[in-house]
Scaffold this active site. Structure first.
Site, PDB file in Angstrom:
ATOM      1  N   PHE A   1      -4.070  -2.058  -9.840  1.00 54.65           N
ATOM      2  CA  PHE A   1      -3.999  -0.747  -9.201  1.00 54.65           C
ATOM      3  C   PHE A   1      -5.326   0.012  -9.411  1.00 54.65           C
ATOM      4  O   PHE A   1      -5.914  -0.049 -10.486  1.00 54.65           O
ATOM      5  CB  PHE A   1      -2.821   0.047  -9.774  1.00 54.65           C
ATOM      6  CG  PHE A   1      -2.511   1.275  -8.974  1.00 54.65           C
ATOM      7  CD1 PHE A   1      -1.815   1.182  -7.779  1.00 54.65           C
ATOM      8  CD2 PHE A   1      -2.954   2.518  -9.396  1.00 54.65           C
ATOM      9  CE1 PHE A   1      -1.555   2.313  -7.015  1.00 54.65           C
ATOM     10  CE2 PHE A   1      -2.694   3.651  -8.639  1.00 54.65           C
ATOM     11  CZ  PHE A   1      -1.993   3.540  -7.444  1.00 54.65           C
TER      12      PHE A   1
ATOM     13  N   ASP B   1       0.610  -2.864 -17.159  1.00 55.19           N
ATOM     14  CA  ASP B   1       1.032  -1.750 -16.302  1.00 55.19           C
ATOM     15  C   ASP B   1       2.328  -2.192 -15.620  1.00 55.19           C
ATOM     16  O   ASP B   1       2.328  -3.106 -14.795  1.00 55.19           O
ATOM     17  CB  ASP B   1      -0.057  -1.445 -15.259  1.00 55.19           C
ATOM     18  CG  ASP B   1       0.294  -0.227 -14.394  1.00 55.19           C
ATOM     19  OD1 ASP B   1       1.487   0.106 -14.302  1.00 55.19           O
ATOM     20  OD2 ASP B   1      -0.626   0.367 -13.800  1.00 55.19           O
TER      21      ASP B   1
ATOM     22  N   TYR C   1       8.657   7.695 -11.631  1.00 55.20           N
ATOM     23  CA  TYR C   1       9.006   8.299 -10.331  1.00 55.20           C
ATOM     24  C   TYR C   1       9.354   7.276  -9.263  1.00 55.20           C
ATOM     25  O   TYR C   1       9.740   7.639  -8.172  1.00 55.20           O
ATOM     26  CB  TYR C   1       7.922   9.256  -9.844  1.00 55.20           C
ATOM     27  CG  TYR C   1       6.481   8.796  -9.966  1.00 55.20           C
ATOM     28  CD1 TYR C   1       6.000   7.752  -9.201  1.00 55.20           C
ATOM     29  CD2 TYR C   1       5.615   9.428 -10.856  1.00 55.20           C
ATOM     30  CE1 TYR C   1       4.679   7.335  -9.315  1.00 55.20           C
ATOM     31  CE2 TYR C   1       4.290   9.016 -10.979  1.00 55.20           C
ATOM     32  CZ  TYR C   1       3.834   7.959 -10.207  1.00 55.20           C
ATOM     33  OH  TYR C   1       2.531   7.548 -10.323  1.00 55.20           O
ATOM     34  N   LYS C   2       9.188   5.979  -9.554  1.00 53.89           N
ATOM     35  CA  LYS C   2       9.514   4.960  -8.554  1.00 53.89           C
ATOM     36  C   LYS C   2      10.992   4.574  -8.729  1.00 53.89           C
ATOM     37  O   LYS C   2      11.880   5.341  -8.399  1.00 53.89           O
ATOM     38  CB  LYS C   2       8.573   3.771  -8.708  1.00 53.89           C
ATOM     39  CG  LYS C   2       7.096   4.124  -8.527  1.00 53.89           C
ATOM     40  CD  LYS C   2       6.226   2.896  -8.746  1.00 53.89           C
ATOM     41  CE  LYS C   2       4.749   3.241  -8.785  1.00 53.89           C
ATOM     42  NZ  LYS C   2       4.192   3.647  -7.501  1.00 53.89           N
TER      43      LYS C   2
ATOM     44  N   ARG D   1       4.596  -2.154   2.825  1.00 53.64           N
ATOM     45  CA  ARG D   1       5.512  -2.462   1.714  1.00 53.64           C
ATOM     46  C   ARG D   1       6.897  -1.920   2.054  1.00 53.64           C
ATOM     47  O   ARG D   1       7.036  -0.780   2.500  1.00 53.64           O
ATOM     48  CB  ARG D   1       5.032  -1.832   0.405  1.00 53.64           C
ATOM     49  CG  ARG D   1       3.698  -2.355  -0.077  1.00 53.64           C
ATOM     50  CD  ARG D   1       3.376  -1.848  -1.469  1.00 53.64           C
ATOM     51  NE  ARG D   1       3.363  -0.394  -1.560  1.00 53.64           N
ATOM     52  CZ  ARG D   1       3.015   0.292  -2.647  1.00 53.64           C
ATOM     53  NH1 ARG D   1       2.666  -0.340  -3.753  1.00 53.64           N
ATOM     54  NH2 ARG D   1       3.010   1.606  -2.647  1.00 53.64           N
TER      55      ARG D   1
HETATM   56  C1  LIG Z   1       0.678   0.215 -10.672  1.00 56.56           C
HETATM   57  C2  LIG Z   1       0.323   1.662 -10.790  1.00 56.56           C
HETATM   58  N1  LIG Z   1      -0.402   2.063 -11.842  1.00 56.56           N
HETATM   59  C3  LIG Z   1      -0.763   3.346 -11.996  1.00 56.56           C
HETATM   60  C4  LIG Z   1      -0.400   4.307 -11.069  1.00 56.56           C
HETATM   61  C5  LIG Z   1      -0.903   5.712 -11.228  1.00 56.56           C
HETATM   62  O1  LIG Z   1       0.042   6.555 -11.683  1.00 56.56           O
HETATM   63  P1  LIG Z   1      -0.253   8.083 -12.067  1.00 56.56           P
HETATM   64  O2  LIG Z   1      -0.879   8.733 -10.890  1.00 56.56           O
HETATM   65  O3  LIG Z   1       1.111   8.629 -12.327  1.00 56.56           O
HETATM   66  O4  LIG Z   1      -1.142   8.080 -13.257  1.00 56.56           O
HETATM   67  C6  LIG Z   1       0.380   3.943  -9.965  1.00 56.56           C
HETATM   68  C7  LIG Z   1       0.799   4.930  -8.963  1.00 56.56           C
HETATM   69  O5  LIG Z   1       1.470   4.680  -7.996  1.00 56.56           O
HETATM   70  C8  LIG Z   1       0.747   2.575  -9.817  1.00 56.56           C
HETATM   71  O6  LIG Z   1       1.458   2.157  -8.765  1.00 56.56           O
END
Ligand SMILES: Cc1ncc(COP(=O)(O)O)c(C=O)c1O
Length: 423
Positions: free
Chosen positions: A126, A208, A233-234, A383
């Protein structure tokens, strides 16, 4: 078996989790919401819990409420640990964002491996994870080595196999950062085996788990995980911007020093003494005042997950995505779509990535013309997700039917881009 709506309804009747859908707010029954991998629906109980917390606790108790709010990053963390992470108490904090937690644990791990100068990440990781590591590497003068797993000749579905990782890990590597479920392809990685490859060279792995938590049955303690981060939040349905979490295995937590020495990590916090002295265990990772409204929401969503159980949730994610693949093969493959997610259920989580040359326009049309909500990831990926607690087979069926019709008729071409940078 005929692939029709009656078949979808029969799957709903046989679904052991079907009753949970009623615990969520479905404001528009015509909408096919296939984006629970981005933002989960609102649980009815959460709306009540947050209202009650706000009016009765904040409104009624004012500052005296801190007597029972003060440890909530830990108490909600323990709850999250047992409900969705396979973690014994004392190893999880529900706090801050995934990104902040990523920075904090990455730096703590690197500092615990003095003399090593390499960090390993994968190309398909990510963006926030990659950007944060780029910053850390630049600050500390380290090498950031990137596994080129977006190249299909290197990795199928972006998946890092133990053999592939072994090519990149050596005794100079302090830290490896990977995702449990890849955010774009939806491929699931072998957490215990990959952790072991890194550990055999003395390197930490920071996982992660943002796309895995609440969709597959994580067992961090059993899998030998040292460090992990993720959001709520997912698939955990904590709400937009709800606090993230961090997991530090009890065997590692006293060796690690988080980079921000905030007052919530102080051993005797309210003595307010002159010098920082780190609190033992997971509390040593907490920086500051916990977000109580957000934690109230997370605690509420954990109650629902506890009622369903992660084994049942993972089974529904597998069955629901299997159903999506059946529909994909029958309807979408002939229209030029590709499947970028493994077909074997154990190799994925709750979402599928489907590709098409016109994916950006199709995803736009799904939202604008067909009341089907997916998301789009550059360059060519749509997705679609099964959120096991509330996605029904009928909703999947209708969503895919509308998608098929939009593309088969060419109607998707008439959607018009309006002002939003969010895809
Ligand atoms: C795999 C992954 N890592 C990190 C994040 C970033 O999250 P945040 O903005 O809450 O730090 C996301 C956000 O969708 C994500 O999908």
């Amino acid at each position: 078996m005929t692939l029709d709506i009656e078949y979808a309804r029969s799957l709903d009747r046989a679904d052991p989790l079907a009753g949970f859908r009623d615990q969520f707010v479905i404001a528009d029954p015509d909408m096919c919401y296939l984006d629970g991998n981005s933002l989960g629906r609102l649980p009815k109980a959460t709306a009540e819990a947050v209202q009650k917390m706000t009016v009765e606790e904040w409104g009624g108790e004012l500052v005296t409420g801190w007597s029972h709010w003060i440890d909530m990053a830990q108490t909600v963390g323990d709850r999250l640990g047992s409900a969705v992470l396979g973690a014994r108490p004392g190893q999880v904090l529900a706090t801050d964002t995934t990104s902040v937690n990523m920075y904090r644990l990455a730096l703590a791990a690197i500092k615990d491996r003095p003399g090593r100068s390499t960090i390993v990440v994968d190309e398909a990781n990510f963006p926030t994870d990659r950007y944060i590591l780029q910053g850390i590497a630049a600050d500390l003068g380290m090498d950031l080595v990137t596994i080129p797993n977006e190249d299909p000749s290197v990795a199928e579905f972006e998946c890092i196999t133990p053999d592939l990782l072994a090519e990149y890990v050596n005794d100079d590597v302090a830290l490896v950062c990977l995702q449990v479920i890849n955010y774009r392809s939806g491929a699931r990685q072998d957490v215990p085996a990959l952790t072991e490859v890194a550990r055999s060279h003395g390197a930490y792995v920071l996982w992660d788990a943002s796309h895995a938590v609440g969709s597959i049955d994580l067992q961090f303690d059993e899998w030998g995980v040292d460090l992990a981060i993720g959001c709520t939040y997912k698939y955990c349905n904590g709400g937009p911007g709800a606090p993230g979490w961090l997991y530090v295995n009890a065997n590692a937590s006293n060796d690690l020093q988080a980079p921000i020495q905030g007052w919530f990590a102080q051993r005797d916090q309210f003595v307010m003494g002159p010098k920082f002295e780190r609190a033992p265990g997971i509390r040593g990772f907490q920086i500051a005042t916990p977000p109580i409204l957000g934690l109230t929401s997370v605690a509420s969503s954990m109650s629902i997950i506890e009622g369903a159980g992660m084994a049942a949730i993972e089974a529904k994610a597998a069955a629901g995505t299997d159903f999506m693949i059946e529909l994909f093969d029958a309807w979408l493959a002939p229209l030029g779509f590709g499947l970028q997610t493994p077909r074997e259920a154990k190799m994925r989580g709750g979402h599928l990535s489907i590709t098409h040359d016109d994916a950006a326009q199709i995803a736009l049309a799904m939202r604008q013309l067909a009341n089907v909500i997916p998301d789009f990831r550059k360059p060519n990926t749509i997705r679609v997700a099964v959120a096991p607690l509330y996605t029904s087979y009928e909703e999947i069926f209708i969503g895919f039917q509308r998608l098929r019709d939009l593309v088969a008729t060419g109607d998707f071409q008439s959607a018009v881009l309006r002002e939003s940078a969010v895809t």
